[in-house]
Design a protein around this motif. Structure first.
Motif, short mmCIF file in Angstrom:
data_model
loop_
_atom_site.label_atom_id
_atom_site.label_comp_id
_atom_site.label_asym_id
_atom_site.label_seq_id
_atom_site.Cartn_x
_atom_site.Cartn_y
_atom_site.Cartn_z
N GLU A 1 -23.48 48.02 16.11
CA GLU A 1 -21.85 47.50 15.42
C GLU A 1 -21.26 46.81 16.35
O GLU A 1 -20.51 45.68 15.90
CB GLU A 1 -21.58 48.36 15.12
N GLN A 2 -21.13 47.24 18.08
CA GLN A 2 -19.98 46.16 18.51
C GLN A 2 -20.60 44.83 18.84
O GLN A 2 -20.30 43.88 18.39
CB GLN A 2 -20.08 46.75 19.67
N LYS A 3 -21.70 44.64 18.62
CA LYS A 3 -22.54 44.01 18.47
C LYS A 3 -22.54 43.08 17.52
O LYS A 3 -22.29 41.18 17.64
CB LYS A 3 -24.55 43.67 19.08
N ARG A 4 -22.75 43.36 16.37
CA ARG A 4 -22.52 42.76 15.14
C ARG A 4 -20.60 41.98 15.80
O ARG A 4 -20.51 40.64 14.57
CB ARG A 4 -22.14 43.87 13.73
N GLN A 5 -19.92 43.14 15.53
CA GLN A 5 -18.70 42.66 15.24
C GLN A 5 -17.71 41.59 16.38
O GLN A 5 -17.82 40.42 16.31
CB GLN A 5 -17.82 43.19 15.77
N LEU A 6 -18.92 41.13 17.53
CA LEU A 6 -18.68 39.98 18.29
C LEU A 6 -19.24 39.20 17.99
O LEU A 6 -18.88 37.90 17.99
CB LEU A 6 -19.16 41.16 19.78
N ILE A 7 -20.30 39.05 17.56
CA ILE A 7 -21.51 37.89 16.56
C ILE A 7 -20.49 37.40 15.70
O ILE A 7 -19.92 36.55 16.28
CB ILE A 7 -22.54 37.77 16.57
N PHE A 8 -19.69 38.14 14.96
CA PHE A 8 -18.89 37.95 13.73
C PHE A 8 -17.64 37.07 14.38
O PHE A 8 -17.37 36.08 14.15
CB PHE A 8 -18.65 39.36 13.04
N SER A 9 -17.13 37.90 15.03
CA SER A 9 -16.04 37.14 15.54
C SER A 9 -15.93 35.39 16.35
O SER A 9 -15.04 35.12 16.32
CB SER A 9 -15.28 38.17 16.65
N ILE A 10 -17.42 35.05 16.35
CA ILE A 10 -17.44 33.50 17.04
C ILE A 10 -16.42 32.94 15.85
O ILE A 10 -16.32 32.33 16.35
CB ILE A 10 -18.52 33.24 17.48
N PHE A 11 -17.39 33.74 14.49
CA PHE A 11 -17.66 32.84 13.65
C PHE A 11 -15.91 32.94 12.71
O PHE A 11 -15.01 31.45 12.31
CB PHE A 11 -17.74 33.05 12.27
N THR A 12 -15.03 34.02 13.31
CA THR A 12 -13.74 34.21 12.60
C THR A 12 -12.83 33.17 13.81
O THR A 12 -11.70 32.91 13.42
CB THR A 12 -13.46 35.16 12.52
N THR A 13 -13.22 33.77 14.93
CA THR A 13 -12.45 32.45 15.71
C THR A 13 -12.49 31.25 15.76
O THR A 13 -11.02 30.41 15.39
CB THR A 13 -12.13 32.99 17.51
N TYR A 14 -13.41 30.86 15.56
CA TYR A 14 -13.61 29.41 15.64
C TYR A 14 -13.43 28.62 14.17
O TYR A 14 -12.74 27.72 14.47
CB TYR A 14 -15.40 28.78 15.63
N TYR A 15 -13.25 29.72 13.13
CA TYR A 15 -12.93 28.33 11.84
C TYR A 15 -11.29 29.13 11.26
O TYR A 15 -11.06 28.90 10.48
CB TYR A 15 -13.77 29.08 10.60
N GLN A 16 -11.11 30.04 12.35
CA GLN A 16 -9.30 30.54 12.07
C GLN A 16 -8.31 29.06 12.05
O GLN A 16 -7.40 29.72 10.84
CB GLN A 16 -8.47 31.26 13.27
N PRO A 17 -8.82 28.13 12.32
CA PRO A 17 -7.89 26.39 11.74
C PRO A 17 -8.18 26.33 10.77
O PRO A 17 -7.12 25.90 9.97
CB PRO A 17 -8.14 25.77 12.70
N GLN A 18 -9.09 26.80 9.47
CA GLN A 18 -9.62 26.42 8.46
C GLN A 18 -9.79 27.37 7.61
O GLN A 18 -9.89 28.04 6.52
CB GLN A 18 -11.31 25.95 8.48
N ALA A 19 -8.49 28.38 8.07
CA ALA A 19 -8.16 29.38 6.84
C ALA A 19 -7.58 29.30 5.55
O ALA A 19 -7.66 30.10 4.68
CB ALA A 19 -6.96 30.66 8.16
N ASP A 20 -7.16 28.23 5.29
CA ASP A 20 -6.71 27.71 3.92
C ASP A 20 -7.97 27.44 3.14
O ASP A 20 -7.77 27.02 2.64
CB ASP A 20 -5.80 26.83 4.10
N LYS A 21 -8.84 27.14 3.83
CA LYS A 21 -10.45 26.40 3.23
C LYS A 21 -11.40 27.77 2.25
O LYS A 21 -11.07 28.85 2.86
CB LYS A 21 -11.03 25.65 3.69
N ALA A 22 -11.02 27.36 0.94
CA ALA A 22 -12.22 28.65 0.57
C ALA A 22 -13.35 28.34 0.53
O ALA A 22 -14.09 29.58 0.66
CB ALA A 22 -11.73 28.36 -1.12
N VAL A 23 -14.07 27.68 1.64
CA VAL A 23 -15.54 27.64 1.96
C VAL A 23 -15.50 26.75 2.45
O VAL A 23 -14.76 26.08 2.83
CB VAL A 23 -16.49 26.90 0.29
N ILE A 24 -16.35 27.27 4.10
CA ILE A 24 -16.29 26.56 5.71
C ILE A 24 -18.29 26.42 5.33
O ILE A 24 -19.36 27.24 4.52
CB ILE A 24 -16.77 27.99 6.30
N PHE A 25 -18.20 25.24 5.29
CA PHE A 25 -19.96 24.90 6.85
C PHE A 25 -20.14 24.83 7.15
O PHE A 25 -19.70 23.91 7.65
CB PHE A 25 -20.40 23.55 4.86
#
Length: 281
Positions: free
Chosen positions: A61-85
């Motif tokens: 589960e920690q592995k999953r969350q660590l990988i997931f955090s890469i996406f959330t951190t990198y795309y934090q500046p685009q938090a206002d966008k409904a869809v990320i590609f």
């Protein structure tokens, strides 16, 4: 993530940057050229593997969350966008990971006849005649058109890796998540092709301006010493031309378009042949 995330993958010189440039006209979307997220994910997976003696302390589960955090951190500046590609050729080889992290995600795979991909890269090399392209590892690879195409087609290289990763995804158990988009059809009929992409994604239609596309990444291309590698022309249009590949080379790569052949895949297809000219399963 509050955003819906989808992925753009497939073959090089096949319209992924163009597609990102088109999609980003929609104010609800964030899209662009290849991002560093795929590489960061790959490095994190290695860091959590048996190569790291402390990996025994990292739970699944920690592995999953660590990988997931890469996406959330990198795309934090685009938090206002409904869809990320997120665009990366790596994603075709990571469908099981995508399924675990983003079960609703879909993957748009841009494809093109391999002979014309080689032709397109060769034109770039010749256009930058006074530069030493970093697409090649040594003078022997750069020497002739034969050595250049041979190097690019190897399994871990620009064209070879993308091709085998696409083939893996195309015949995988997750192939139903794929939409194969042929570059020629995108260039010839951008309106119809984008409409089918929206249909595949389940998104409301949006009016795109195909005569005013804006995208360039000169800094990134400069690092590869290959100017205009990611430059997109302002108008989306198909420009027929005569190949600059020798006939034997063109023939070698011309027959590799497996996505045009009948097969048991469940991938969705928008390709140039008439029988596959629309979205279908």
């Amino acid at each position: 993530m509050q955003n819906q995330i989808h992925f753009i993958s497939g073959l090089p010189r096949s319209g992924s940057t163009l597609l990102g440039a088109i999609l980003q006209q929609n104010p609800r979307f964030h899209a662009g050229m290849s991002s560093p997220v795929g590489g960061l994910v790959e490095q994190m997976l290695i860091a959590m593997s048996e190569e790291n003696e402390f990996s025994v302390f990292i739970s699944p589960e920690q592995k999953r969350q660590l990988i997931f955090s890469i996406f959330t951190t990198y795309y934090q500046p685009q938090a206002d966008k409904a869809v990320i590609f997120d665009t990366n050729r790596l994603w075709c080889a990571k469908l099981s990971l995508i399924r675990e992290l983003f079960p609703e995600a879909k993957i748009i795979c841009c494809v093109r006849n391999i002979a014309w991909i080689m032709d397109s890269i060769e034109r770039l090399i010749r256009r930058n005649a006074f530069d030493v392209s970093l697409l090649f590892n040594n003078p022997a690879e750069r020497a002739t058109i034969y050595s250049r195409t041979e190097a690019l087609s190897q399994g871990g290289r620009l064209v070879g890796f993308a091709y085998t990763a696409l083939k893996e995804a195309f015949y995988s158990e997750d192939s139903h998540k794929l939409l194969i988009v042929d570059y020629d059809l995108l260039a010839k009929r951008p309106d119809k092709t984008i409409s089918l992409i929206y249909q595949f994604l389940g998104e409301e239609p949006f009016h795109h301006n195909f005569d005013n596309i804006k995208y360039d990444a000169p800094e990134f291309d400069l690092k590869l010493n290959t100017k205009d590698l990611h430059k997109v022309r302002q108008k989306v249009e198909f420009q027929p031309r005569q190949t600059i590949l020798p006939p034997d080379l063109f023939e070698r790569y011309n027959s590799l378009s497996f996505w045009e052949q009948p097969s048991p895949t469940r991938a969705n297809l928008i390709v140039a042949k008439p029988k596959y000219s629309t979205l279908h399963n």
